[in-house]
Scaffold this motif. Structure first.
Motif, PDB file in Angstrom:
ATOM      1  N   GLU A 116       0.839  -1.202   0.000  1.00 27.26           N
ATOM      2  CA  GLU A 116       0.000   0.000   0.000  1.00 27.26           C
ATOM      3  C   GLU A 116       0.878   1.257   0.000  1.00 27.26           C
ATOM      4  OE1 GLU A 116      -3.060   0.246  -0.510  1.00 27.26           O
ATOM      5  OE2 GLU A 116      -4.208  -1.401   0.376  1.00 27.26           O
ATOM      6  N   GLU A 117       1.966   1.243   0.769  1.00 31.74           N
ATOM      7  CA  GLU A 117       2.878   2.389   0.793  1.00 31.74           C
ATOM      8  C   GLU A 117       3.525   2.600  -0.568  1.00 31.74           C
ATOM      9  OE1 GLU A 117       5.591   1.474   3.916  1.00 31.74           O
ATOM     10  OE2 GLU A 117       4.174   1.991   5.534  1.00 31.74           O
ATOM     11  N   VAL A 122       3.697   5.822  -5.873  1.00 28.96           N
ATOM     12  CA  VAL A 122       3.559   6.017  -7.320  1.00 28.96           C
ATOM     13  C   VAL A 122       2.192   6.601  -7.677  1.00 28.96           C
ATOM     14  CG1 VAL A 122       5.228   4.207  -7.852  1.00 28.96           C
ATOM     15  CG2 VAL A 122       2.784   3.621  -7.720  1.00 28.96           C
ATOM     16  N   ARG A 123       1.534   7.181  -6.687  1.00 29.78           N
ATOM     17  CA  ARG A 123       0.260   7.902  -6.880  1.00 29.78           C
ATOM     18  C   ARG A 123      -0.876   6.986  -7.328  1.00 29.78           C
ATOM     19  NH1 ARG A 123       0.646  13.412  -9.922  1.00 29.78           N
ATOM     20  NH2 ARG A 123       1.026  12.046 -11.703  1.00 29.78           N
ATOM     21  N   LEU A 124      -0.945   5.791  -6.724  1.00 26.07           N
ATOM     22  CA  LEU A 124      -2.061   4.880  -6.997  1.00 26.07           C
ATOM     23  C   LEU A 124      -2.691   4.367  -5.699  1.00 26.07           C
ATOM     24  CD1 LEU A 124      -0.863   2.625  -9.984  1.00 26.07           C
ATOM     25  CD2 LEU A 124      -2.575   4.439 -10.034  1.00 26.07           C
ATOM     26  N   PRO A 125      -2.917   5.231  -4.715  1.00 21.78           N
ATOM     27  CA  PRO A 125      -3.566   4.754  -3.489  1.00 21.78           C
ATOM     28  C   PRO A 125      -5.002   4.331  -3.790  1.00 21.78           C
ATOM     29  CG  PRO A 125      -3.504   7.153  -3.519  1.00 21.78           C
ATOM     30  CD  PRO A 125      -2.685   6.697  -4.694  1.00 21.78           C
ATOM     31  N   GLY A 126      -5.418   3.240  -3.173  1.00 21.57           N
ATOM     32  CA  GLY A 126      -6.788   2.791  -3.363  1.00 21.57           C
ATOM     33  C   GLY A 126      -7.015   1.927  -4.588  1.00 21.57           C
ATOM     34  N   TYR A 127      -5.954   1.613  -5.347  1.00 21.48           N
ATOM     35  CA  TYR A 127      -6.106   0.807  -6.561  1.00 21.48           C
ATOM     36  C   TYR A 127      -5.831  -0.678  -6.316  1.00 21.48           C
ATOM     37  CZ  TYR A 127      -6.548   4.746  -9.798  1.00 21.48           C
ATOM     38  OH  TYR A 127      -7.000   5.846 -10.498  1.00 21.48           O
ATOM     39  N   GLY A 128      -5.570  -1.071  -5.078  1.00 22.66           N
ATOM     40  CA  GLY A 128      -5.123  -2.423  -4.792  1.00 22.66           C
ATOM     41  C   GLY A 128      -6.067  -3.527  -5.210  1.00 22.66           C
ATOM     42  N   ALA A 129      -7.374  -3.285  -5.207  1.00 22.36           N
ATOM     43  CA  ALA A 129      -8.346  -4.338  -5.507  1.00 22.36           C
ATOM     44  C   ALA A 129      -8.555  -4.548  -7.009  1.00 22.36           C
ATOM     45  CB  ALA A 129      -9.682  -4.017  -4.834  1.00 22.36           C
ATOM     46  N   LEU A 135      -6.706  -1.397 -15.783  1.00 21.40           N
ATOM     47  CA  LEU A 135      -5.889  -0.193 -15.677  1.00 21.40           C
ATOM     48  C   LEU A 135      -5.437   0.290 -17.050  1.00 21.40           C
ATOM     49  CD1 LEU A 135      -3.521  -1.285 -12.746  1.00 21.40           C
ATOM     50  CD2 LEU A 135      -5.719  -0.075 -12.589  1.00 21.40           C
ATOM     51  N   SER A 136      -5.133   1.578 -17.113  1.00 24.53           N
ATOM     52  CA  SER A 136      -4.549   2.148 -18.325  1.00 24.53           C
ATOM     53  C   SER A 136      -3.071   1.748 -18.405  1.00 24.53           C
ATOM     54  CB  SER A 136      -4.661   3.668 -18.304  1.00 24.53           C
ATOM     55  OG  SER A 136      -3.833   4.202 -17.278  1.00 24.53           O
ATOM     56  N   GLY A 137      -2.455   2.020 -19.553  1.00 25.84           N
ATOM     57  CA  GLY A 137      -1.043   1.703 -19.713  1.00 25.84           C
ATOM     58  C   GLY A 137      -0.167   2.424 -18.700  1.00 25.84           C
ATOM     59  N   GLY A 138      -0.458   3.683 -18.459  1.00 30.54           N
ATOM     60  CA  GLY A 138       0.319   4.444 -17.491  1.00 30.54           C
ATOM     61  C   GLY A 138       0.150   3.921 -16.077  1.00 30.54           C
ATOM     62  N   GLN A 139      -1.066   3.480 -15.744  1.00 29.82           N
ATOM     63  CA  GLN A 139      -1.302   2.923 -14.413  1.00 29.82           C
ATOM     64  C   GLN A 139      -0.591   1.589 -14.245  1.00 29.82           C
ATOM     65  OE1 GLN A 139      -5.573   3.015 -14.609  1.00 29.82           O
ATOM     66  NE2 GLN A 139      -5.720   4.962 -13.487  1.00 29.82           N
ATOM     67  N   ARG A 140      -0.603   0.760 -15.285  1.00 25.07           N
ATOM     68  CA  ARG A 140       0.123  -0.520 -15.210  1.00 25.07           C
ATOM     69  C   ARG A 140       1.621  -0.280 -15.052  1.00 25.07           C
ATOM     70  NH1 ARG A 140      -3.660  -2.001 -19.218  1.00 25.07           N
ATOM     71  NH2 ARG A 140      -2.145  -1.725 -20.911  1.00 25.07           N
ATOM     72  N   VAL A 143       2.221   0.447 -11.459  1.00 25.88           N
ATOM     73  CA  VAL A 143       2.145  -0.767 -10.647  1.00 25.88           C
ATOM     74  C   VAL A 143       3.451  -1.551 -10.748  1.00 25.88           C
ATOM     75  CG1 VAL A 143       0.987  -2.997 -10.330  1.00 25.88           C
ATOM     76  CG2 VAL A 143      -0.368  -0.937 -10.795  1.00 25.88           C
ATOM     77  N   ALA A 144       3.983  -1.673 -11.960  1.00 24.15           N
ATOM     78  CA  ALA A 144       5.251  -2.373 -12.147  1.00 24.15           C
ATOM     79  C   ALA A 144       6.369  -1.674 -11.378  1.00 24.15           C
ATOM     80  CB  ALA A 144       5.593  -2.449 -13.634  1.00 24.15           C
ATOM     81  N   LEU A 145       6.331  -0.359 -11.357  1.00 22.74           N
ATOM     82  CA  LEU A 145       7.332   0.410 -10.621  1.00 22.74           C
ATOM     83  C   LEU A 145       7.181   0.177  -9.114  1.00 22.74           C
ATOM     84  CD1 LEU A 145       9.594   2.531 -10.943  1.00 22.74           C
ATOM     85  CD2 LEU A 145       7.832   4.302 -10.828  1.00 22.74           C
ATOM     86  N   ALA A 146       5.943   0.183  -8.629  1.00 21.87           N
ATOM     87  CA  ALA A 146       5.697  -0.064  -7.208  1.00 21.87           C
ATOM     88  C   ALA A 146       6.155  -1.464  -6.815  1.00 21.87           C
ATOM     89  CB  ALA A 146       4.213   0.120  -6.897  1.00 21.87           C
ATOM     90  N   ARG A 147       5.922  -2.453  -7.680  1.00 21.08           N
ATOM     91  CA  ARG A 147       6.329  -3.832  -7.382  1.00 21.08           C
ATOM     92  C   ARG A 147       7.843  -3.943  -7.231  1.00 21.08           C
ATOM     93  NH1 ARG A 147       5.063  -8.317 -11.795  1.00 21.08           N
ATOM     94  NH2 ARG A 147       6.569  -6.994 -12.872  1.00 21.08           N
ATOM     95  N   ALA A 148       8.562  -3.150  -8.026  1.00 21.21           N
ATOM     96  CA  ALA A 148      10.020  -3.155  -7.917  1.00 21.21           C
ATOM     97  C   ALA A 148      10.482  -2.406  -6.676  1.00 21.21           C
ATOM     98  CB  ALA A 148      10.638  -2.534  -9.173  1.00 21.21           C
TER      99      ALA A 148
END
Length: 334
Positions: A116-117, A122-129, A135-140, A143-148
């Motif tokens: 969640e942090e 990466v400015r995607l709070p609340g998108y976890g579910a 998601l759009s390409g930019g949102q994906r 997410v990939a950046l947050a996973r790293a």
């Protein structure tokens, strides 16, 4: 100071192909470092060598002073963001981000809190579910950046992560990535074939060609002071000038580089002037600027003028002029 990443005479061969050829390189801790070059130049192979997806044929690689040859990817304190994002479509966003922590055995509550942090970062709070397909390409990409980032790597490797985005979103993400890197202070190694991305984002740029680094330096130096003809032509499409032309203007018989925006184009005849006689052979409207193709007695030159400037007619004779300080002399034999 110990380098974040160090290559010493590193080579990677695939049969007779030298993808990376006896390369020396040091990347500083906390640096935003770009590897720039055309397809097949060796930049992605270098990234894979740092990640551990490839092993060197020869030479030594170290990451923060620790030898990396033979160390598997999961034991290196690095993470990679890929161009295709490589998200698991059957997992929601939160589980995608937390996946690396799950593999490490992190307790469920802790890994979800960290995920969640990372999403907030990466400015995607609340998108976890949500699922990646929602998601759009930019949102994906975020997410990939947050996973790293959730794994808190010492080095983040980015393999053309913006290549699948449209122009406006790519420009926005360039600014976000640069701001994020400055805020986090970790080492970013960014691979791209897009010179605009490299010049606008990186602290330093290495220009690759045929498995070797042609030049490494600050973006301003790479652009204004290219070391070789390849760098001059690849980064910014400079006018690469032959020794005969350069000798006339500098007194030195060397190859030169003259940026298109440094050339002034005036109507008229070059007789009795110190200008270069040329003929306009084509124009290319680029929005904010117009690119002019010019023929100077068989030498093809390009100039860039602001859009809306009064232009000569195609085929018209013109006079080209430039400040001699703008003419950059390149290395001998470049």
């Amino acid at each position: 100071m110990t380098a974040a990443v160090s290559f010493r005479q590193v080579s990677r061969h695939f049969g007779a192909v030298r993808a990376v050829d006896a390369l020396d390189l040091d990347i500083a801790p906390g640096e935003f470092f770009a590897m720039l070059g055309p397809s097949g130049s060796g930049k992605t192979t270098c990234l894979r060598l740092i990640a551990g997806f490839e092993q060197p044929t020869a030479g030594a690689i170290s990451i923060f002073g620790e030898r990396a040859e033979g160390v598997p990817p999961y034991r290196r304190n690095v993470n990679t963001v890929f161009q295709d994002y490589a998200l698991f479509p059957h997992l929601n966003v939160l589980d995608n981000v937390a996946y690396g922590l799950m593999v490490k055995g992190t307790a469920k509550a802790e890994r979800y809190r960290s995920a969640e942090e990372a999403l907030a970062l990466v400015r995607l709070p609340g998108y976890g579910a949500r699922r990646p397909g929602q998601l759009s390409g930019g949102q994906r990409q975020r997410v990939a950046l947050a996973r790293a980032l959730v794994n808190q790597p010492k080095v983040l490797l980015l393999d053309e992560p913006l290549g699948a985005l449209d122009l406006k979103l790519r420009e926005d993400m360039q600014e976000e990535l640069k701001s994020l890197q400055k805020a986090l202070g970790i080492t970013f190694v960014f691979v791209t074939h897009d010179q605009g991305e490299a010049l606008s984002m990186a602290d330093r740029v290495a220009v690759f060609n045929e498995g070797r680094i042609m030049q490494v330096g600050a973006p301003q130096d790479i652009y204004q002071k290219p070391a070789t003809r390849f760098v001059a032509d690849f980064v910014g499409s400079s006018n690469v000038l032959p020794p005969d032309f350069v000798q006339r203007w500098s007194g030195q018989r060397r190859w030169g580089s003259l940026r298109p925006e440094a050339i002034r184009v005036n109507r008229g005849d070059a007789k009795g002037s110190e200008g270069v006689a040329a003929r306009l052979v084509g124009t290319n409207y680029l929005g904010a600027t117009t690119r002019l193709a010019l023929d100077a007695d068989g030498l093809r030159l390009h100039a860039v003028v602001p859009a809306g400037s009064a232009l000569p007619e195609e085929g018209e004779q013109v006079v080209l002029s430039f400040n001699r300080e703008s003419l950059h002399l390149m290395e001998e034999g470049a």
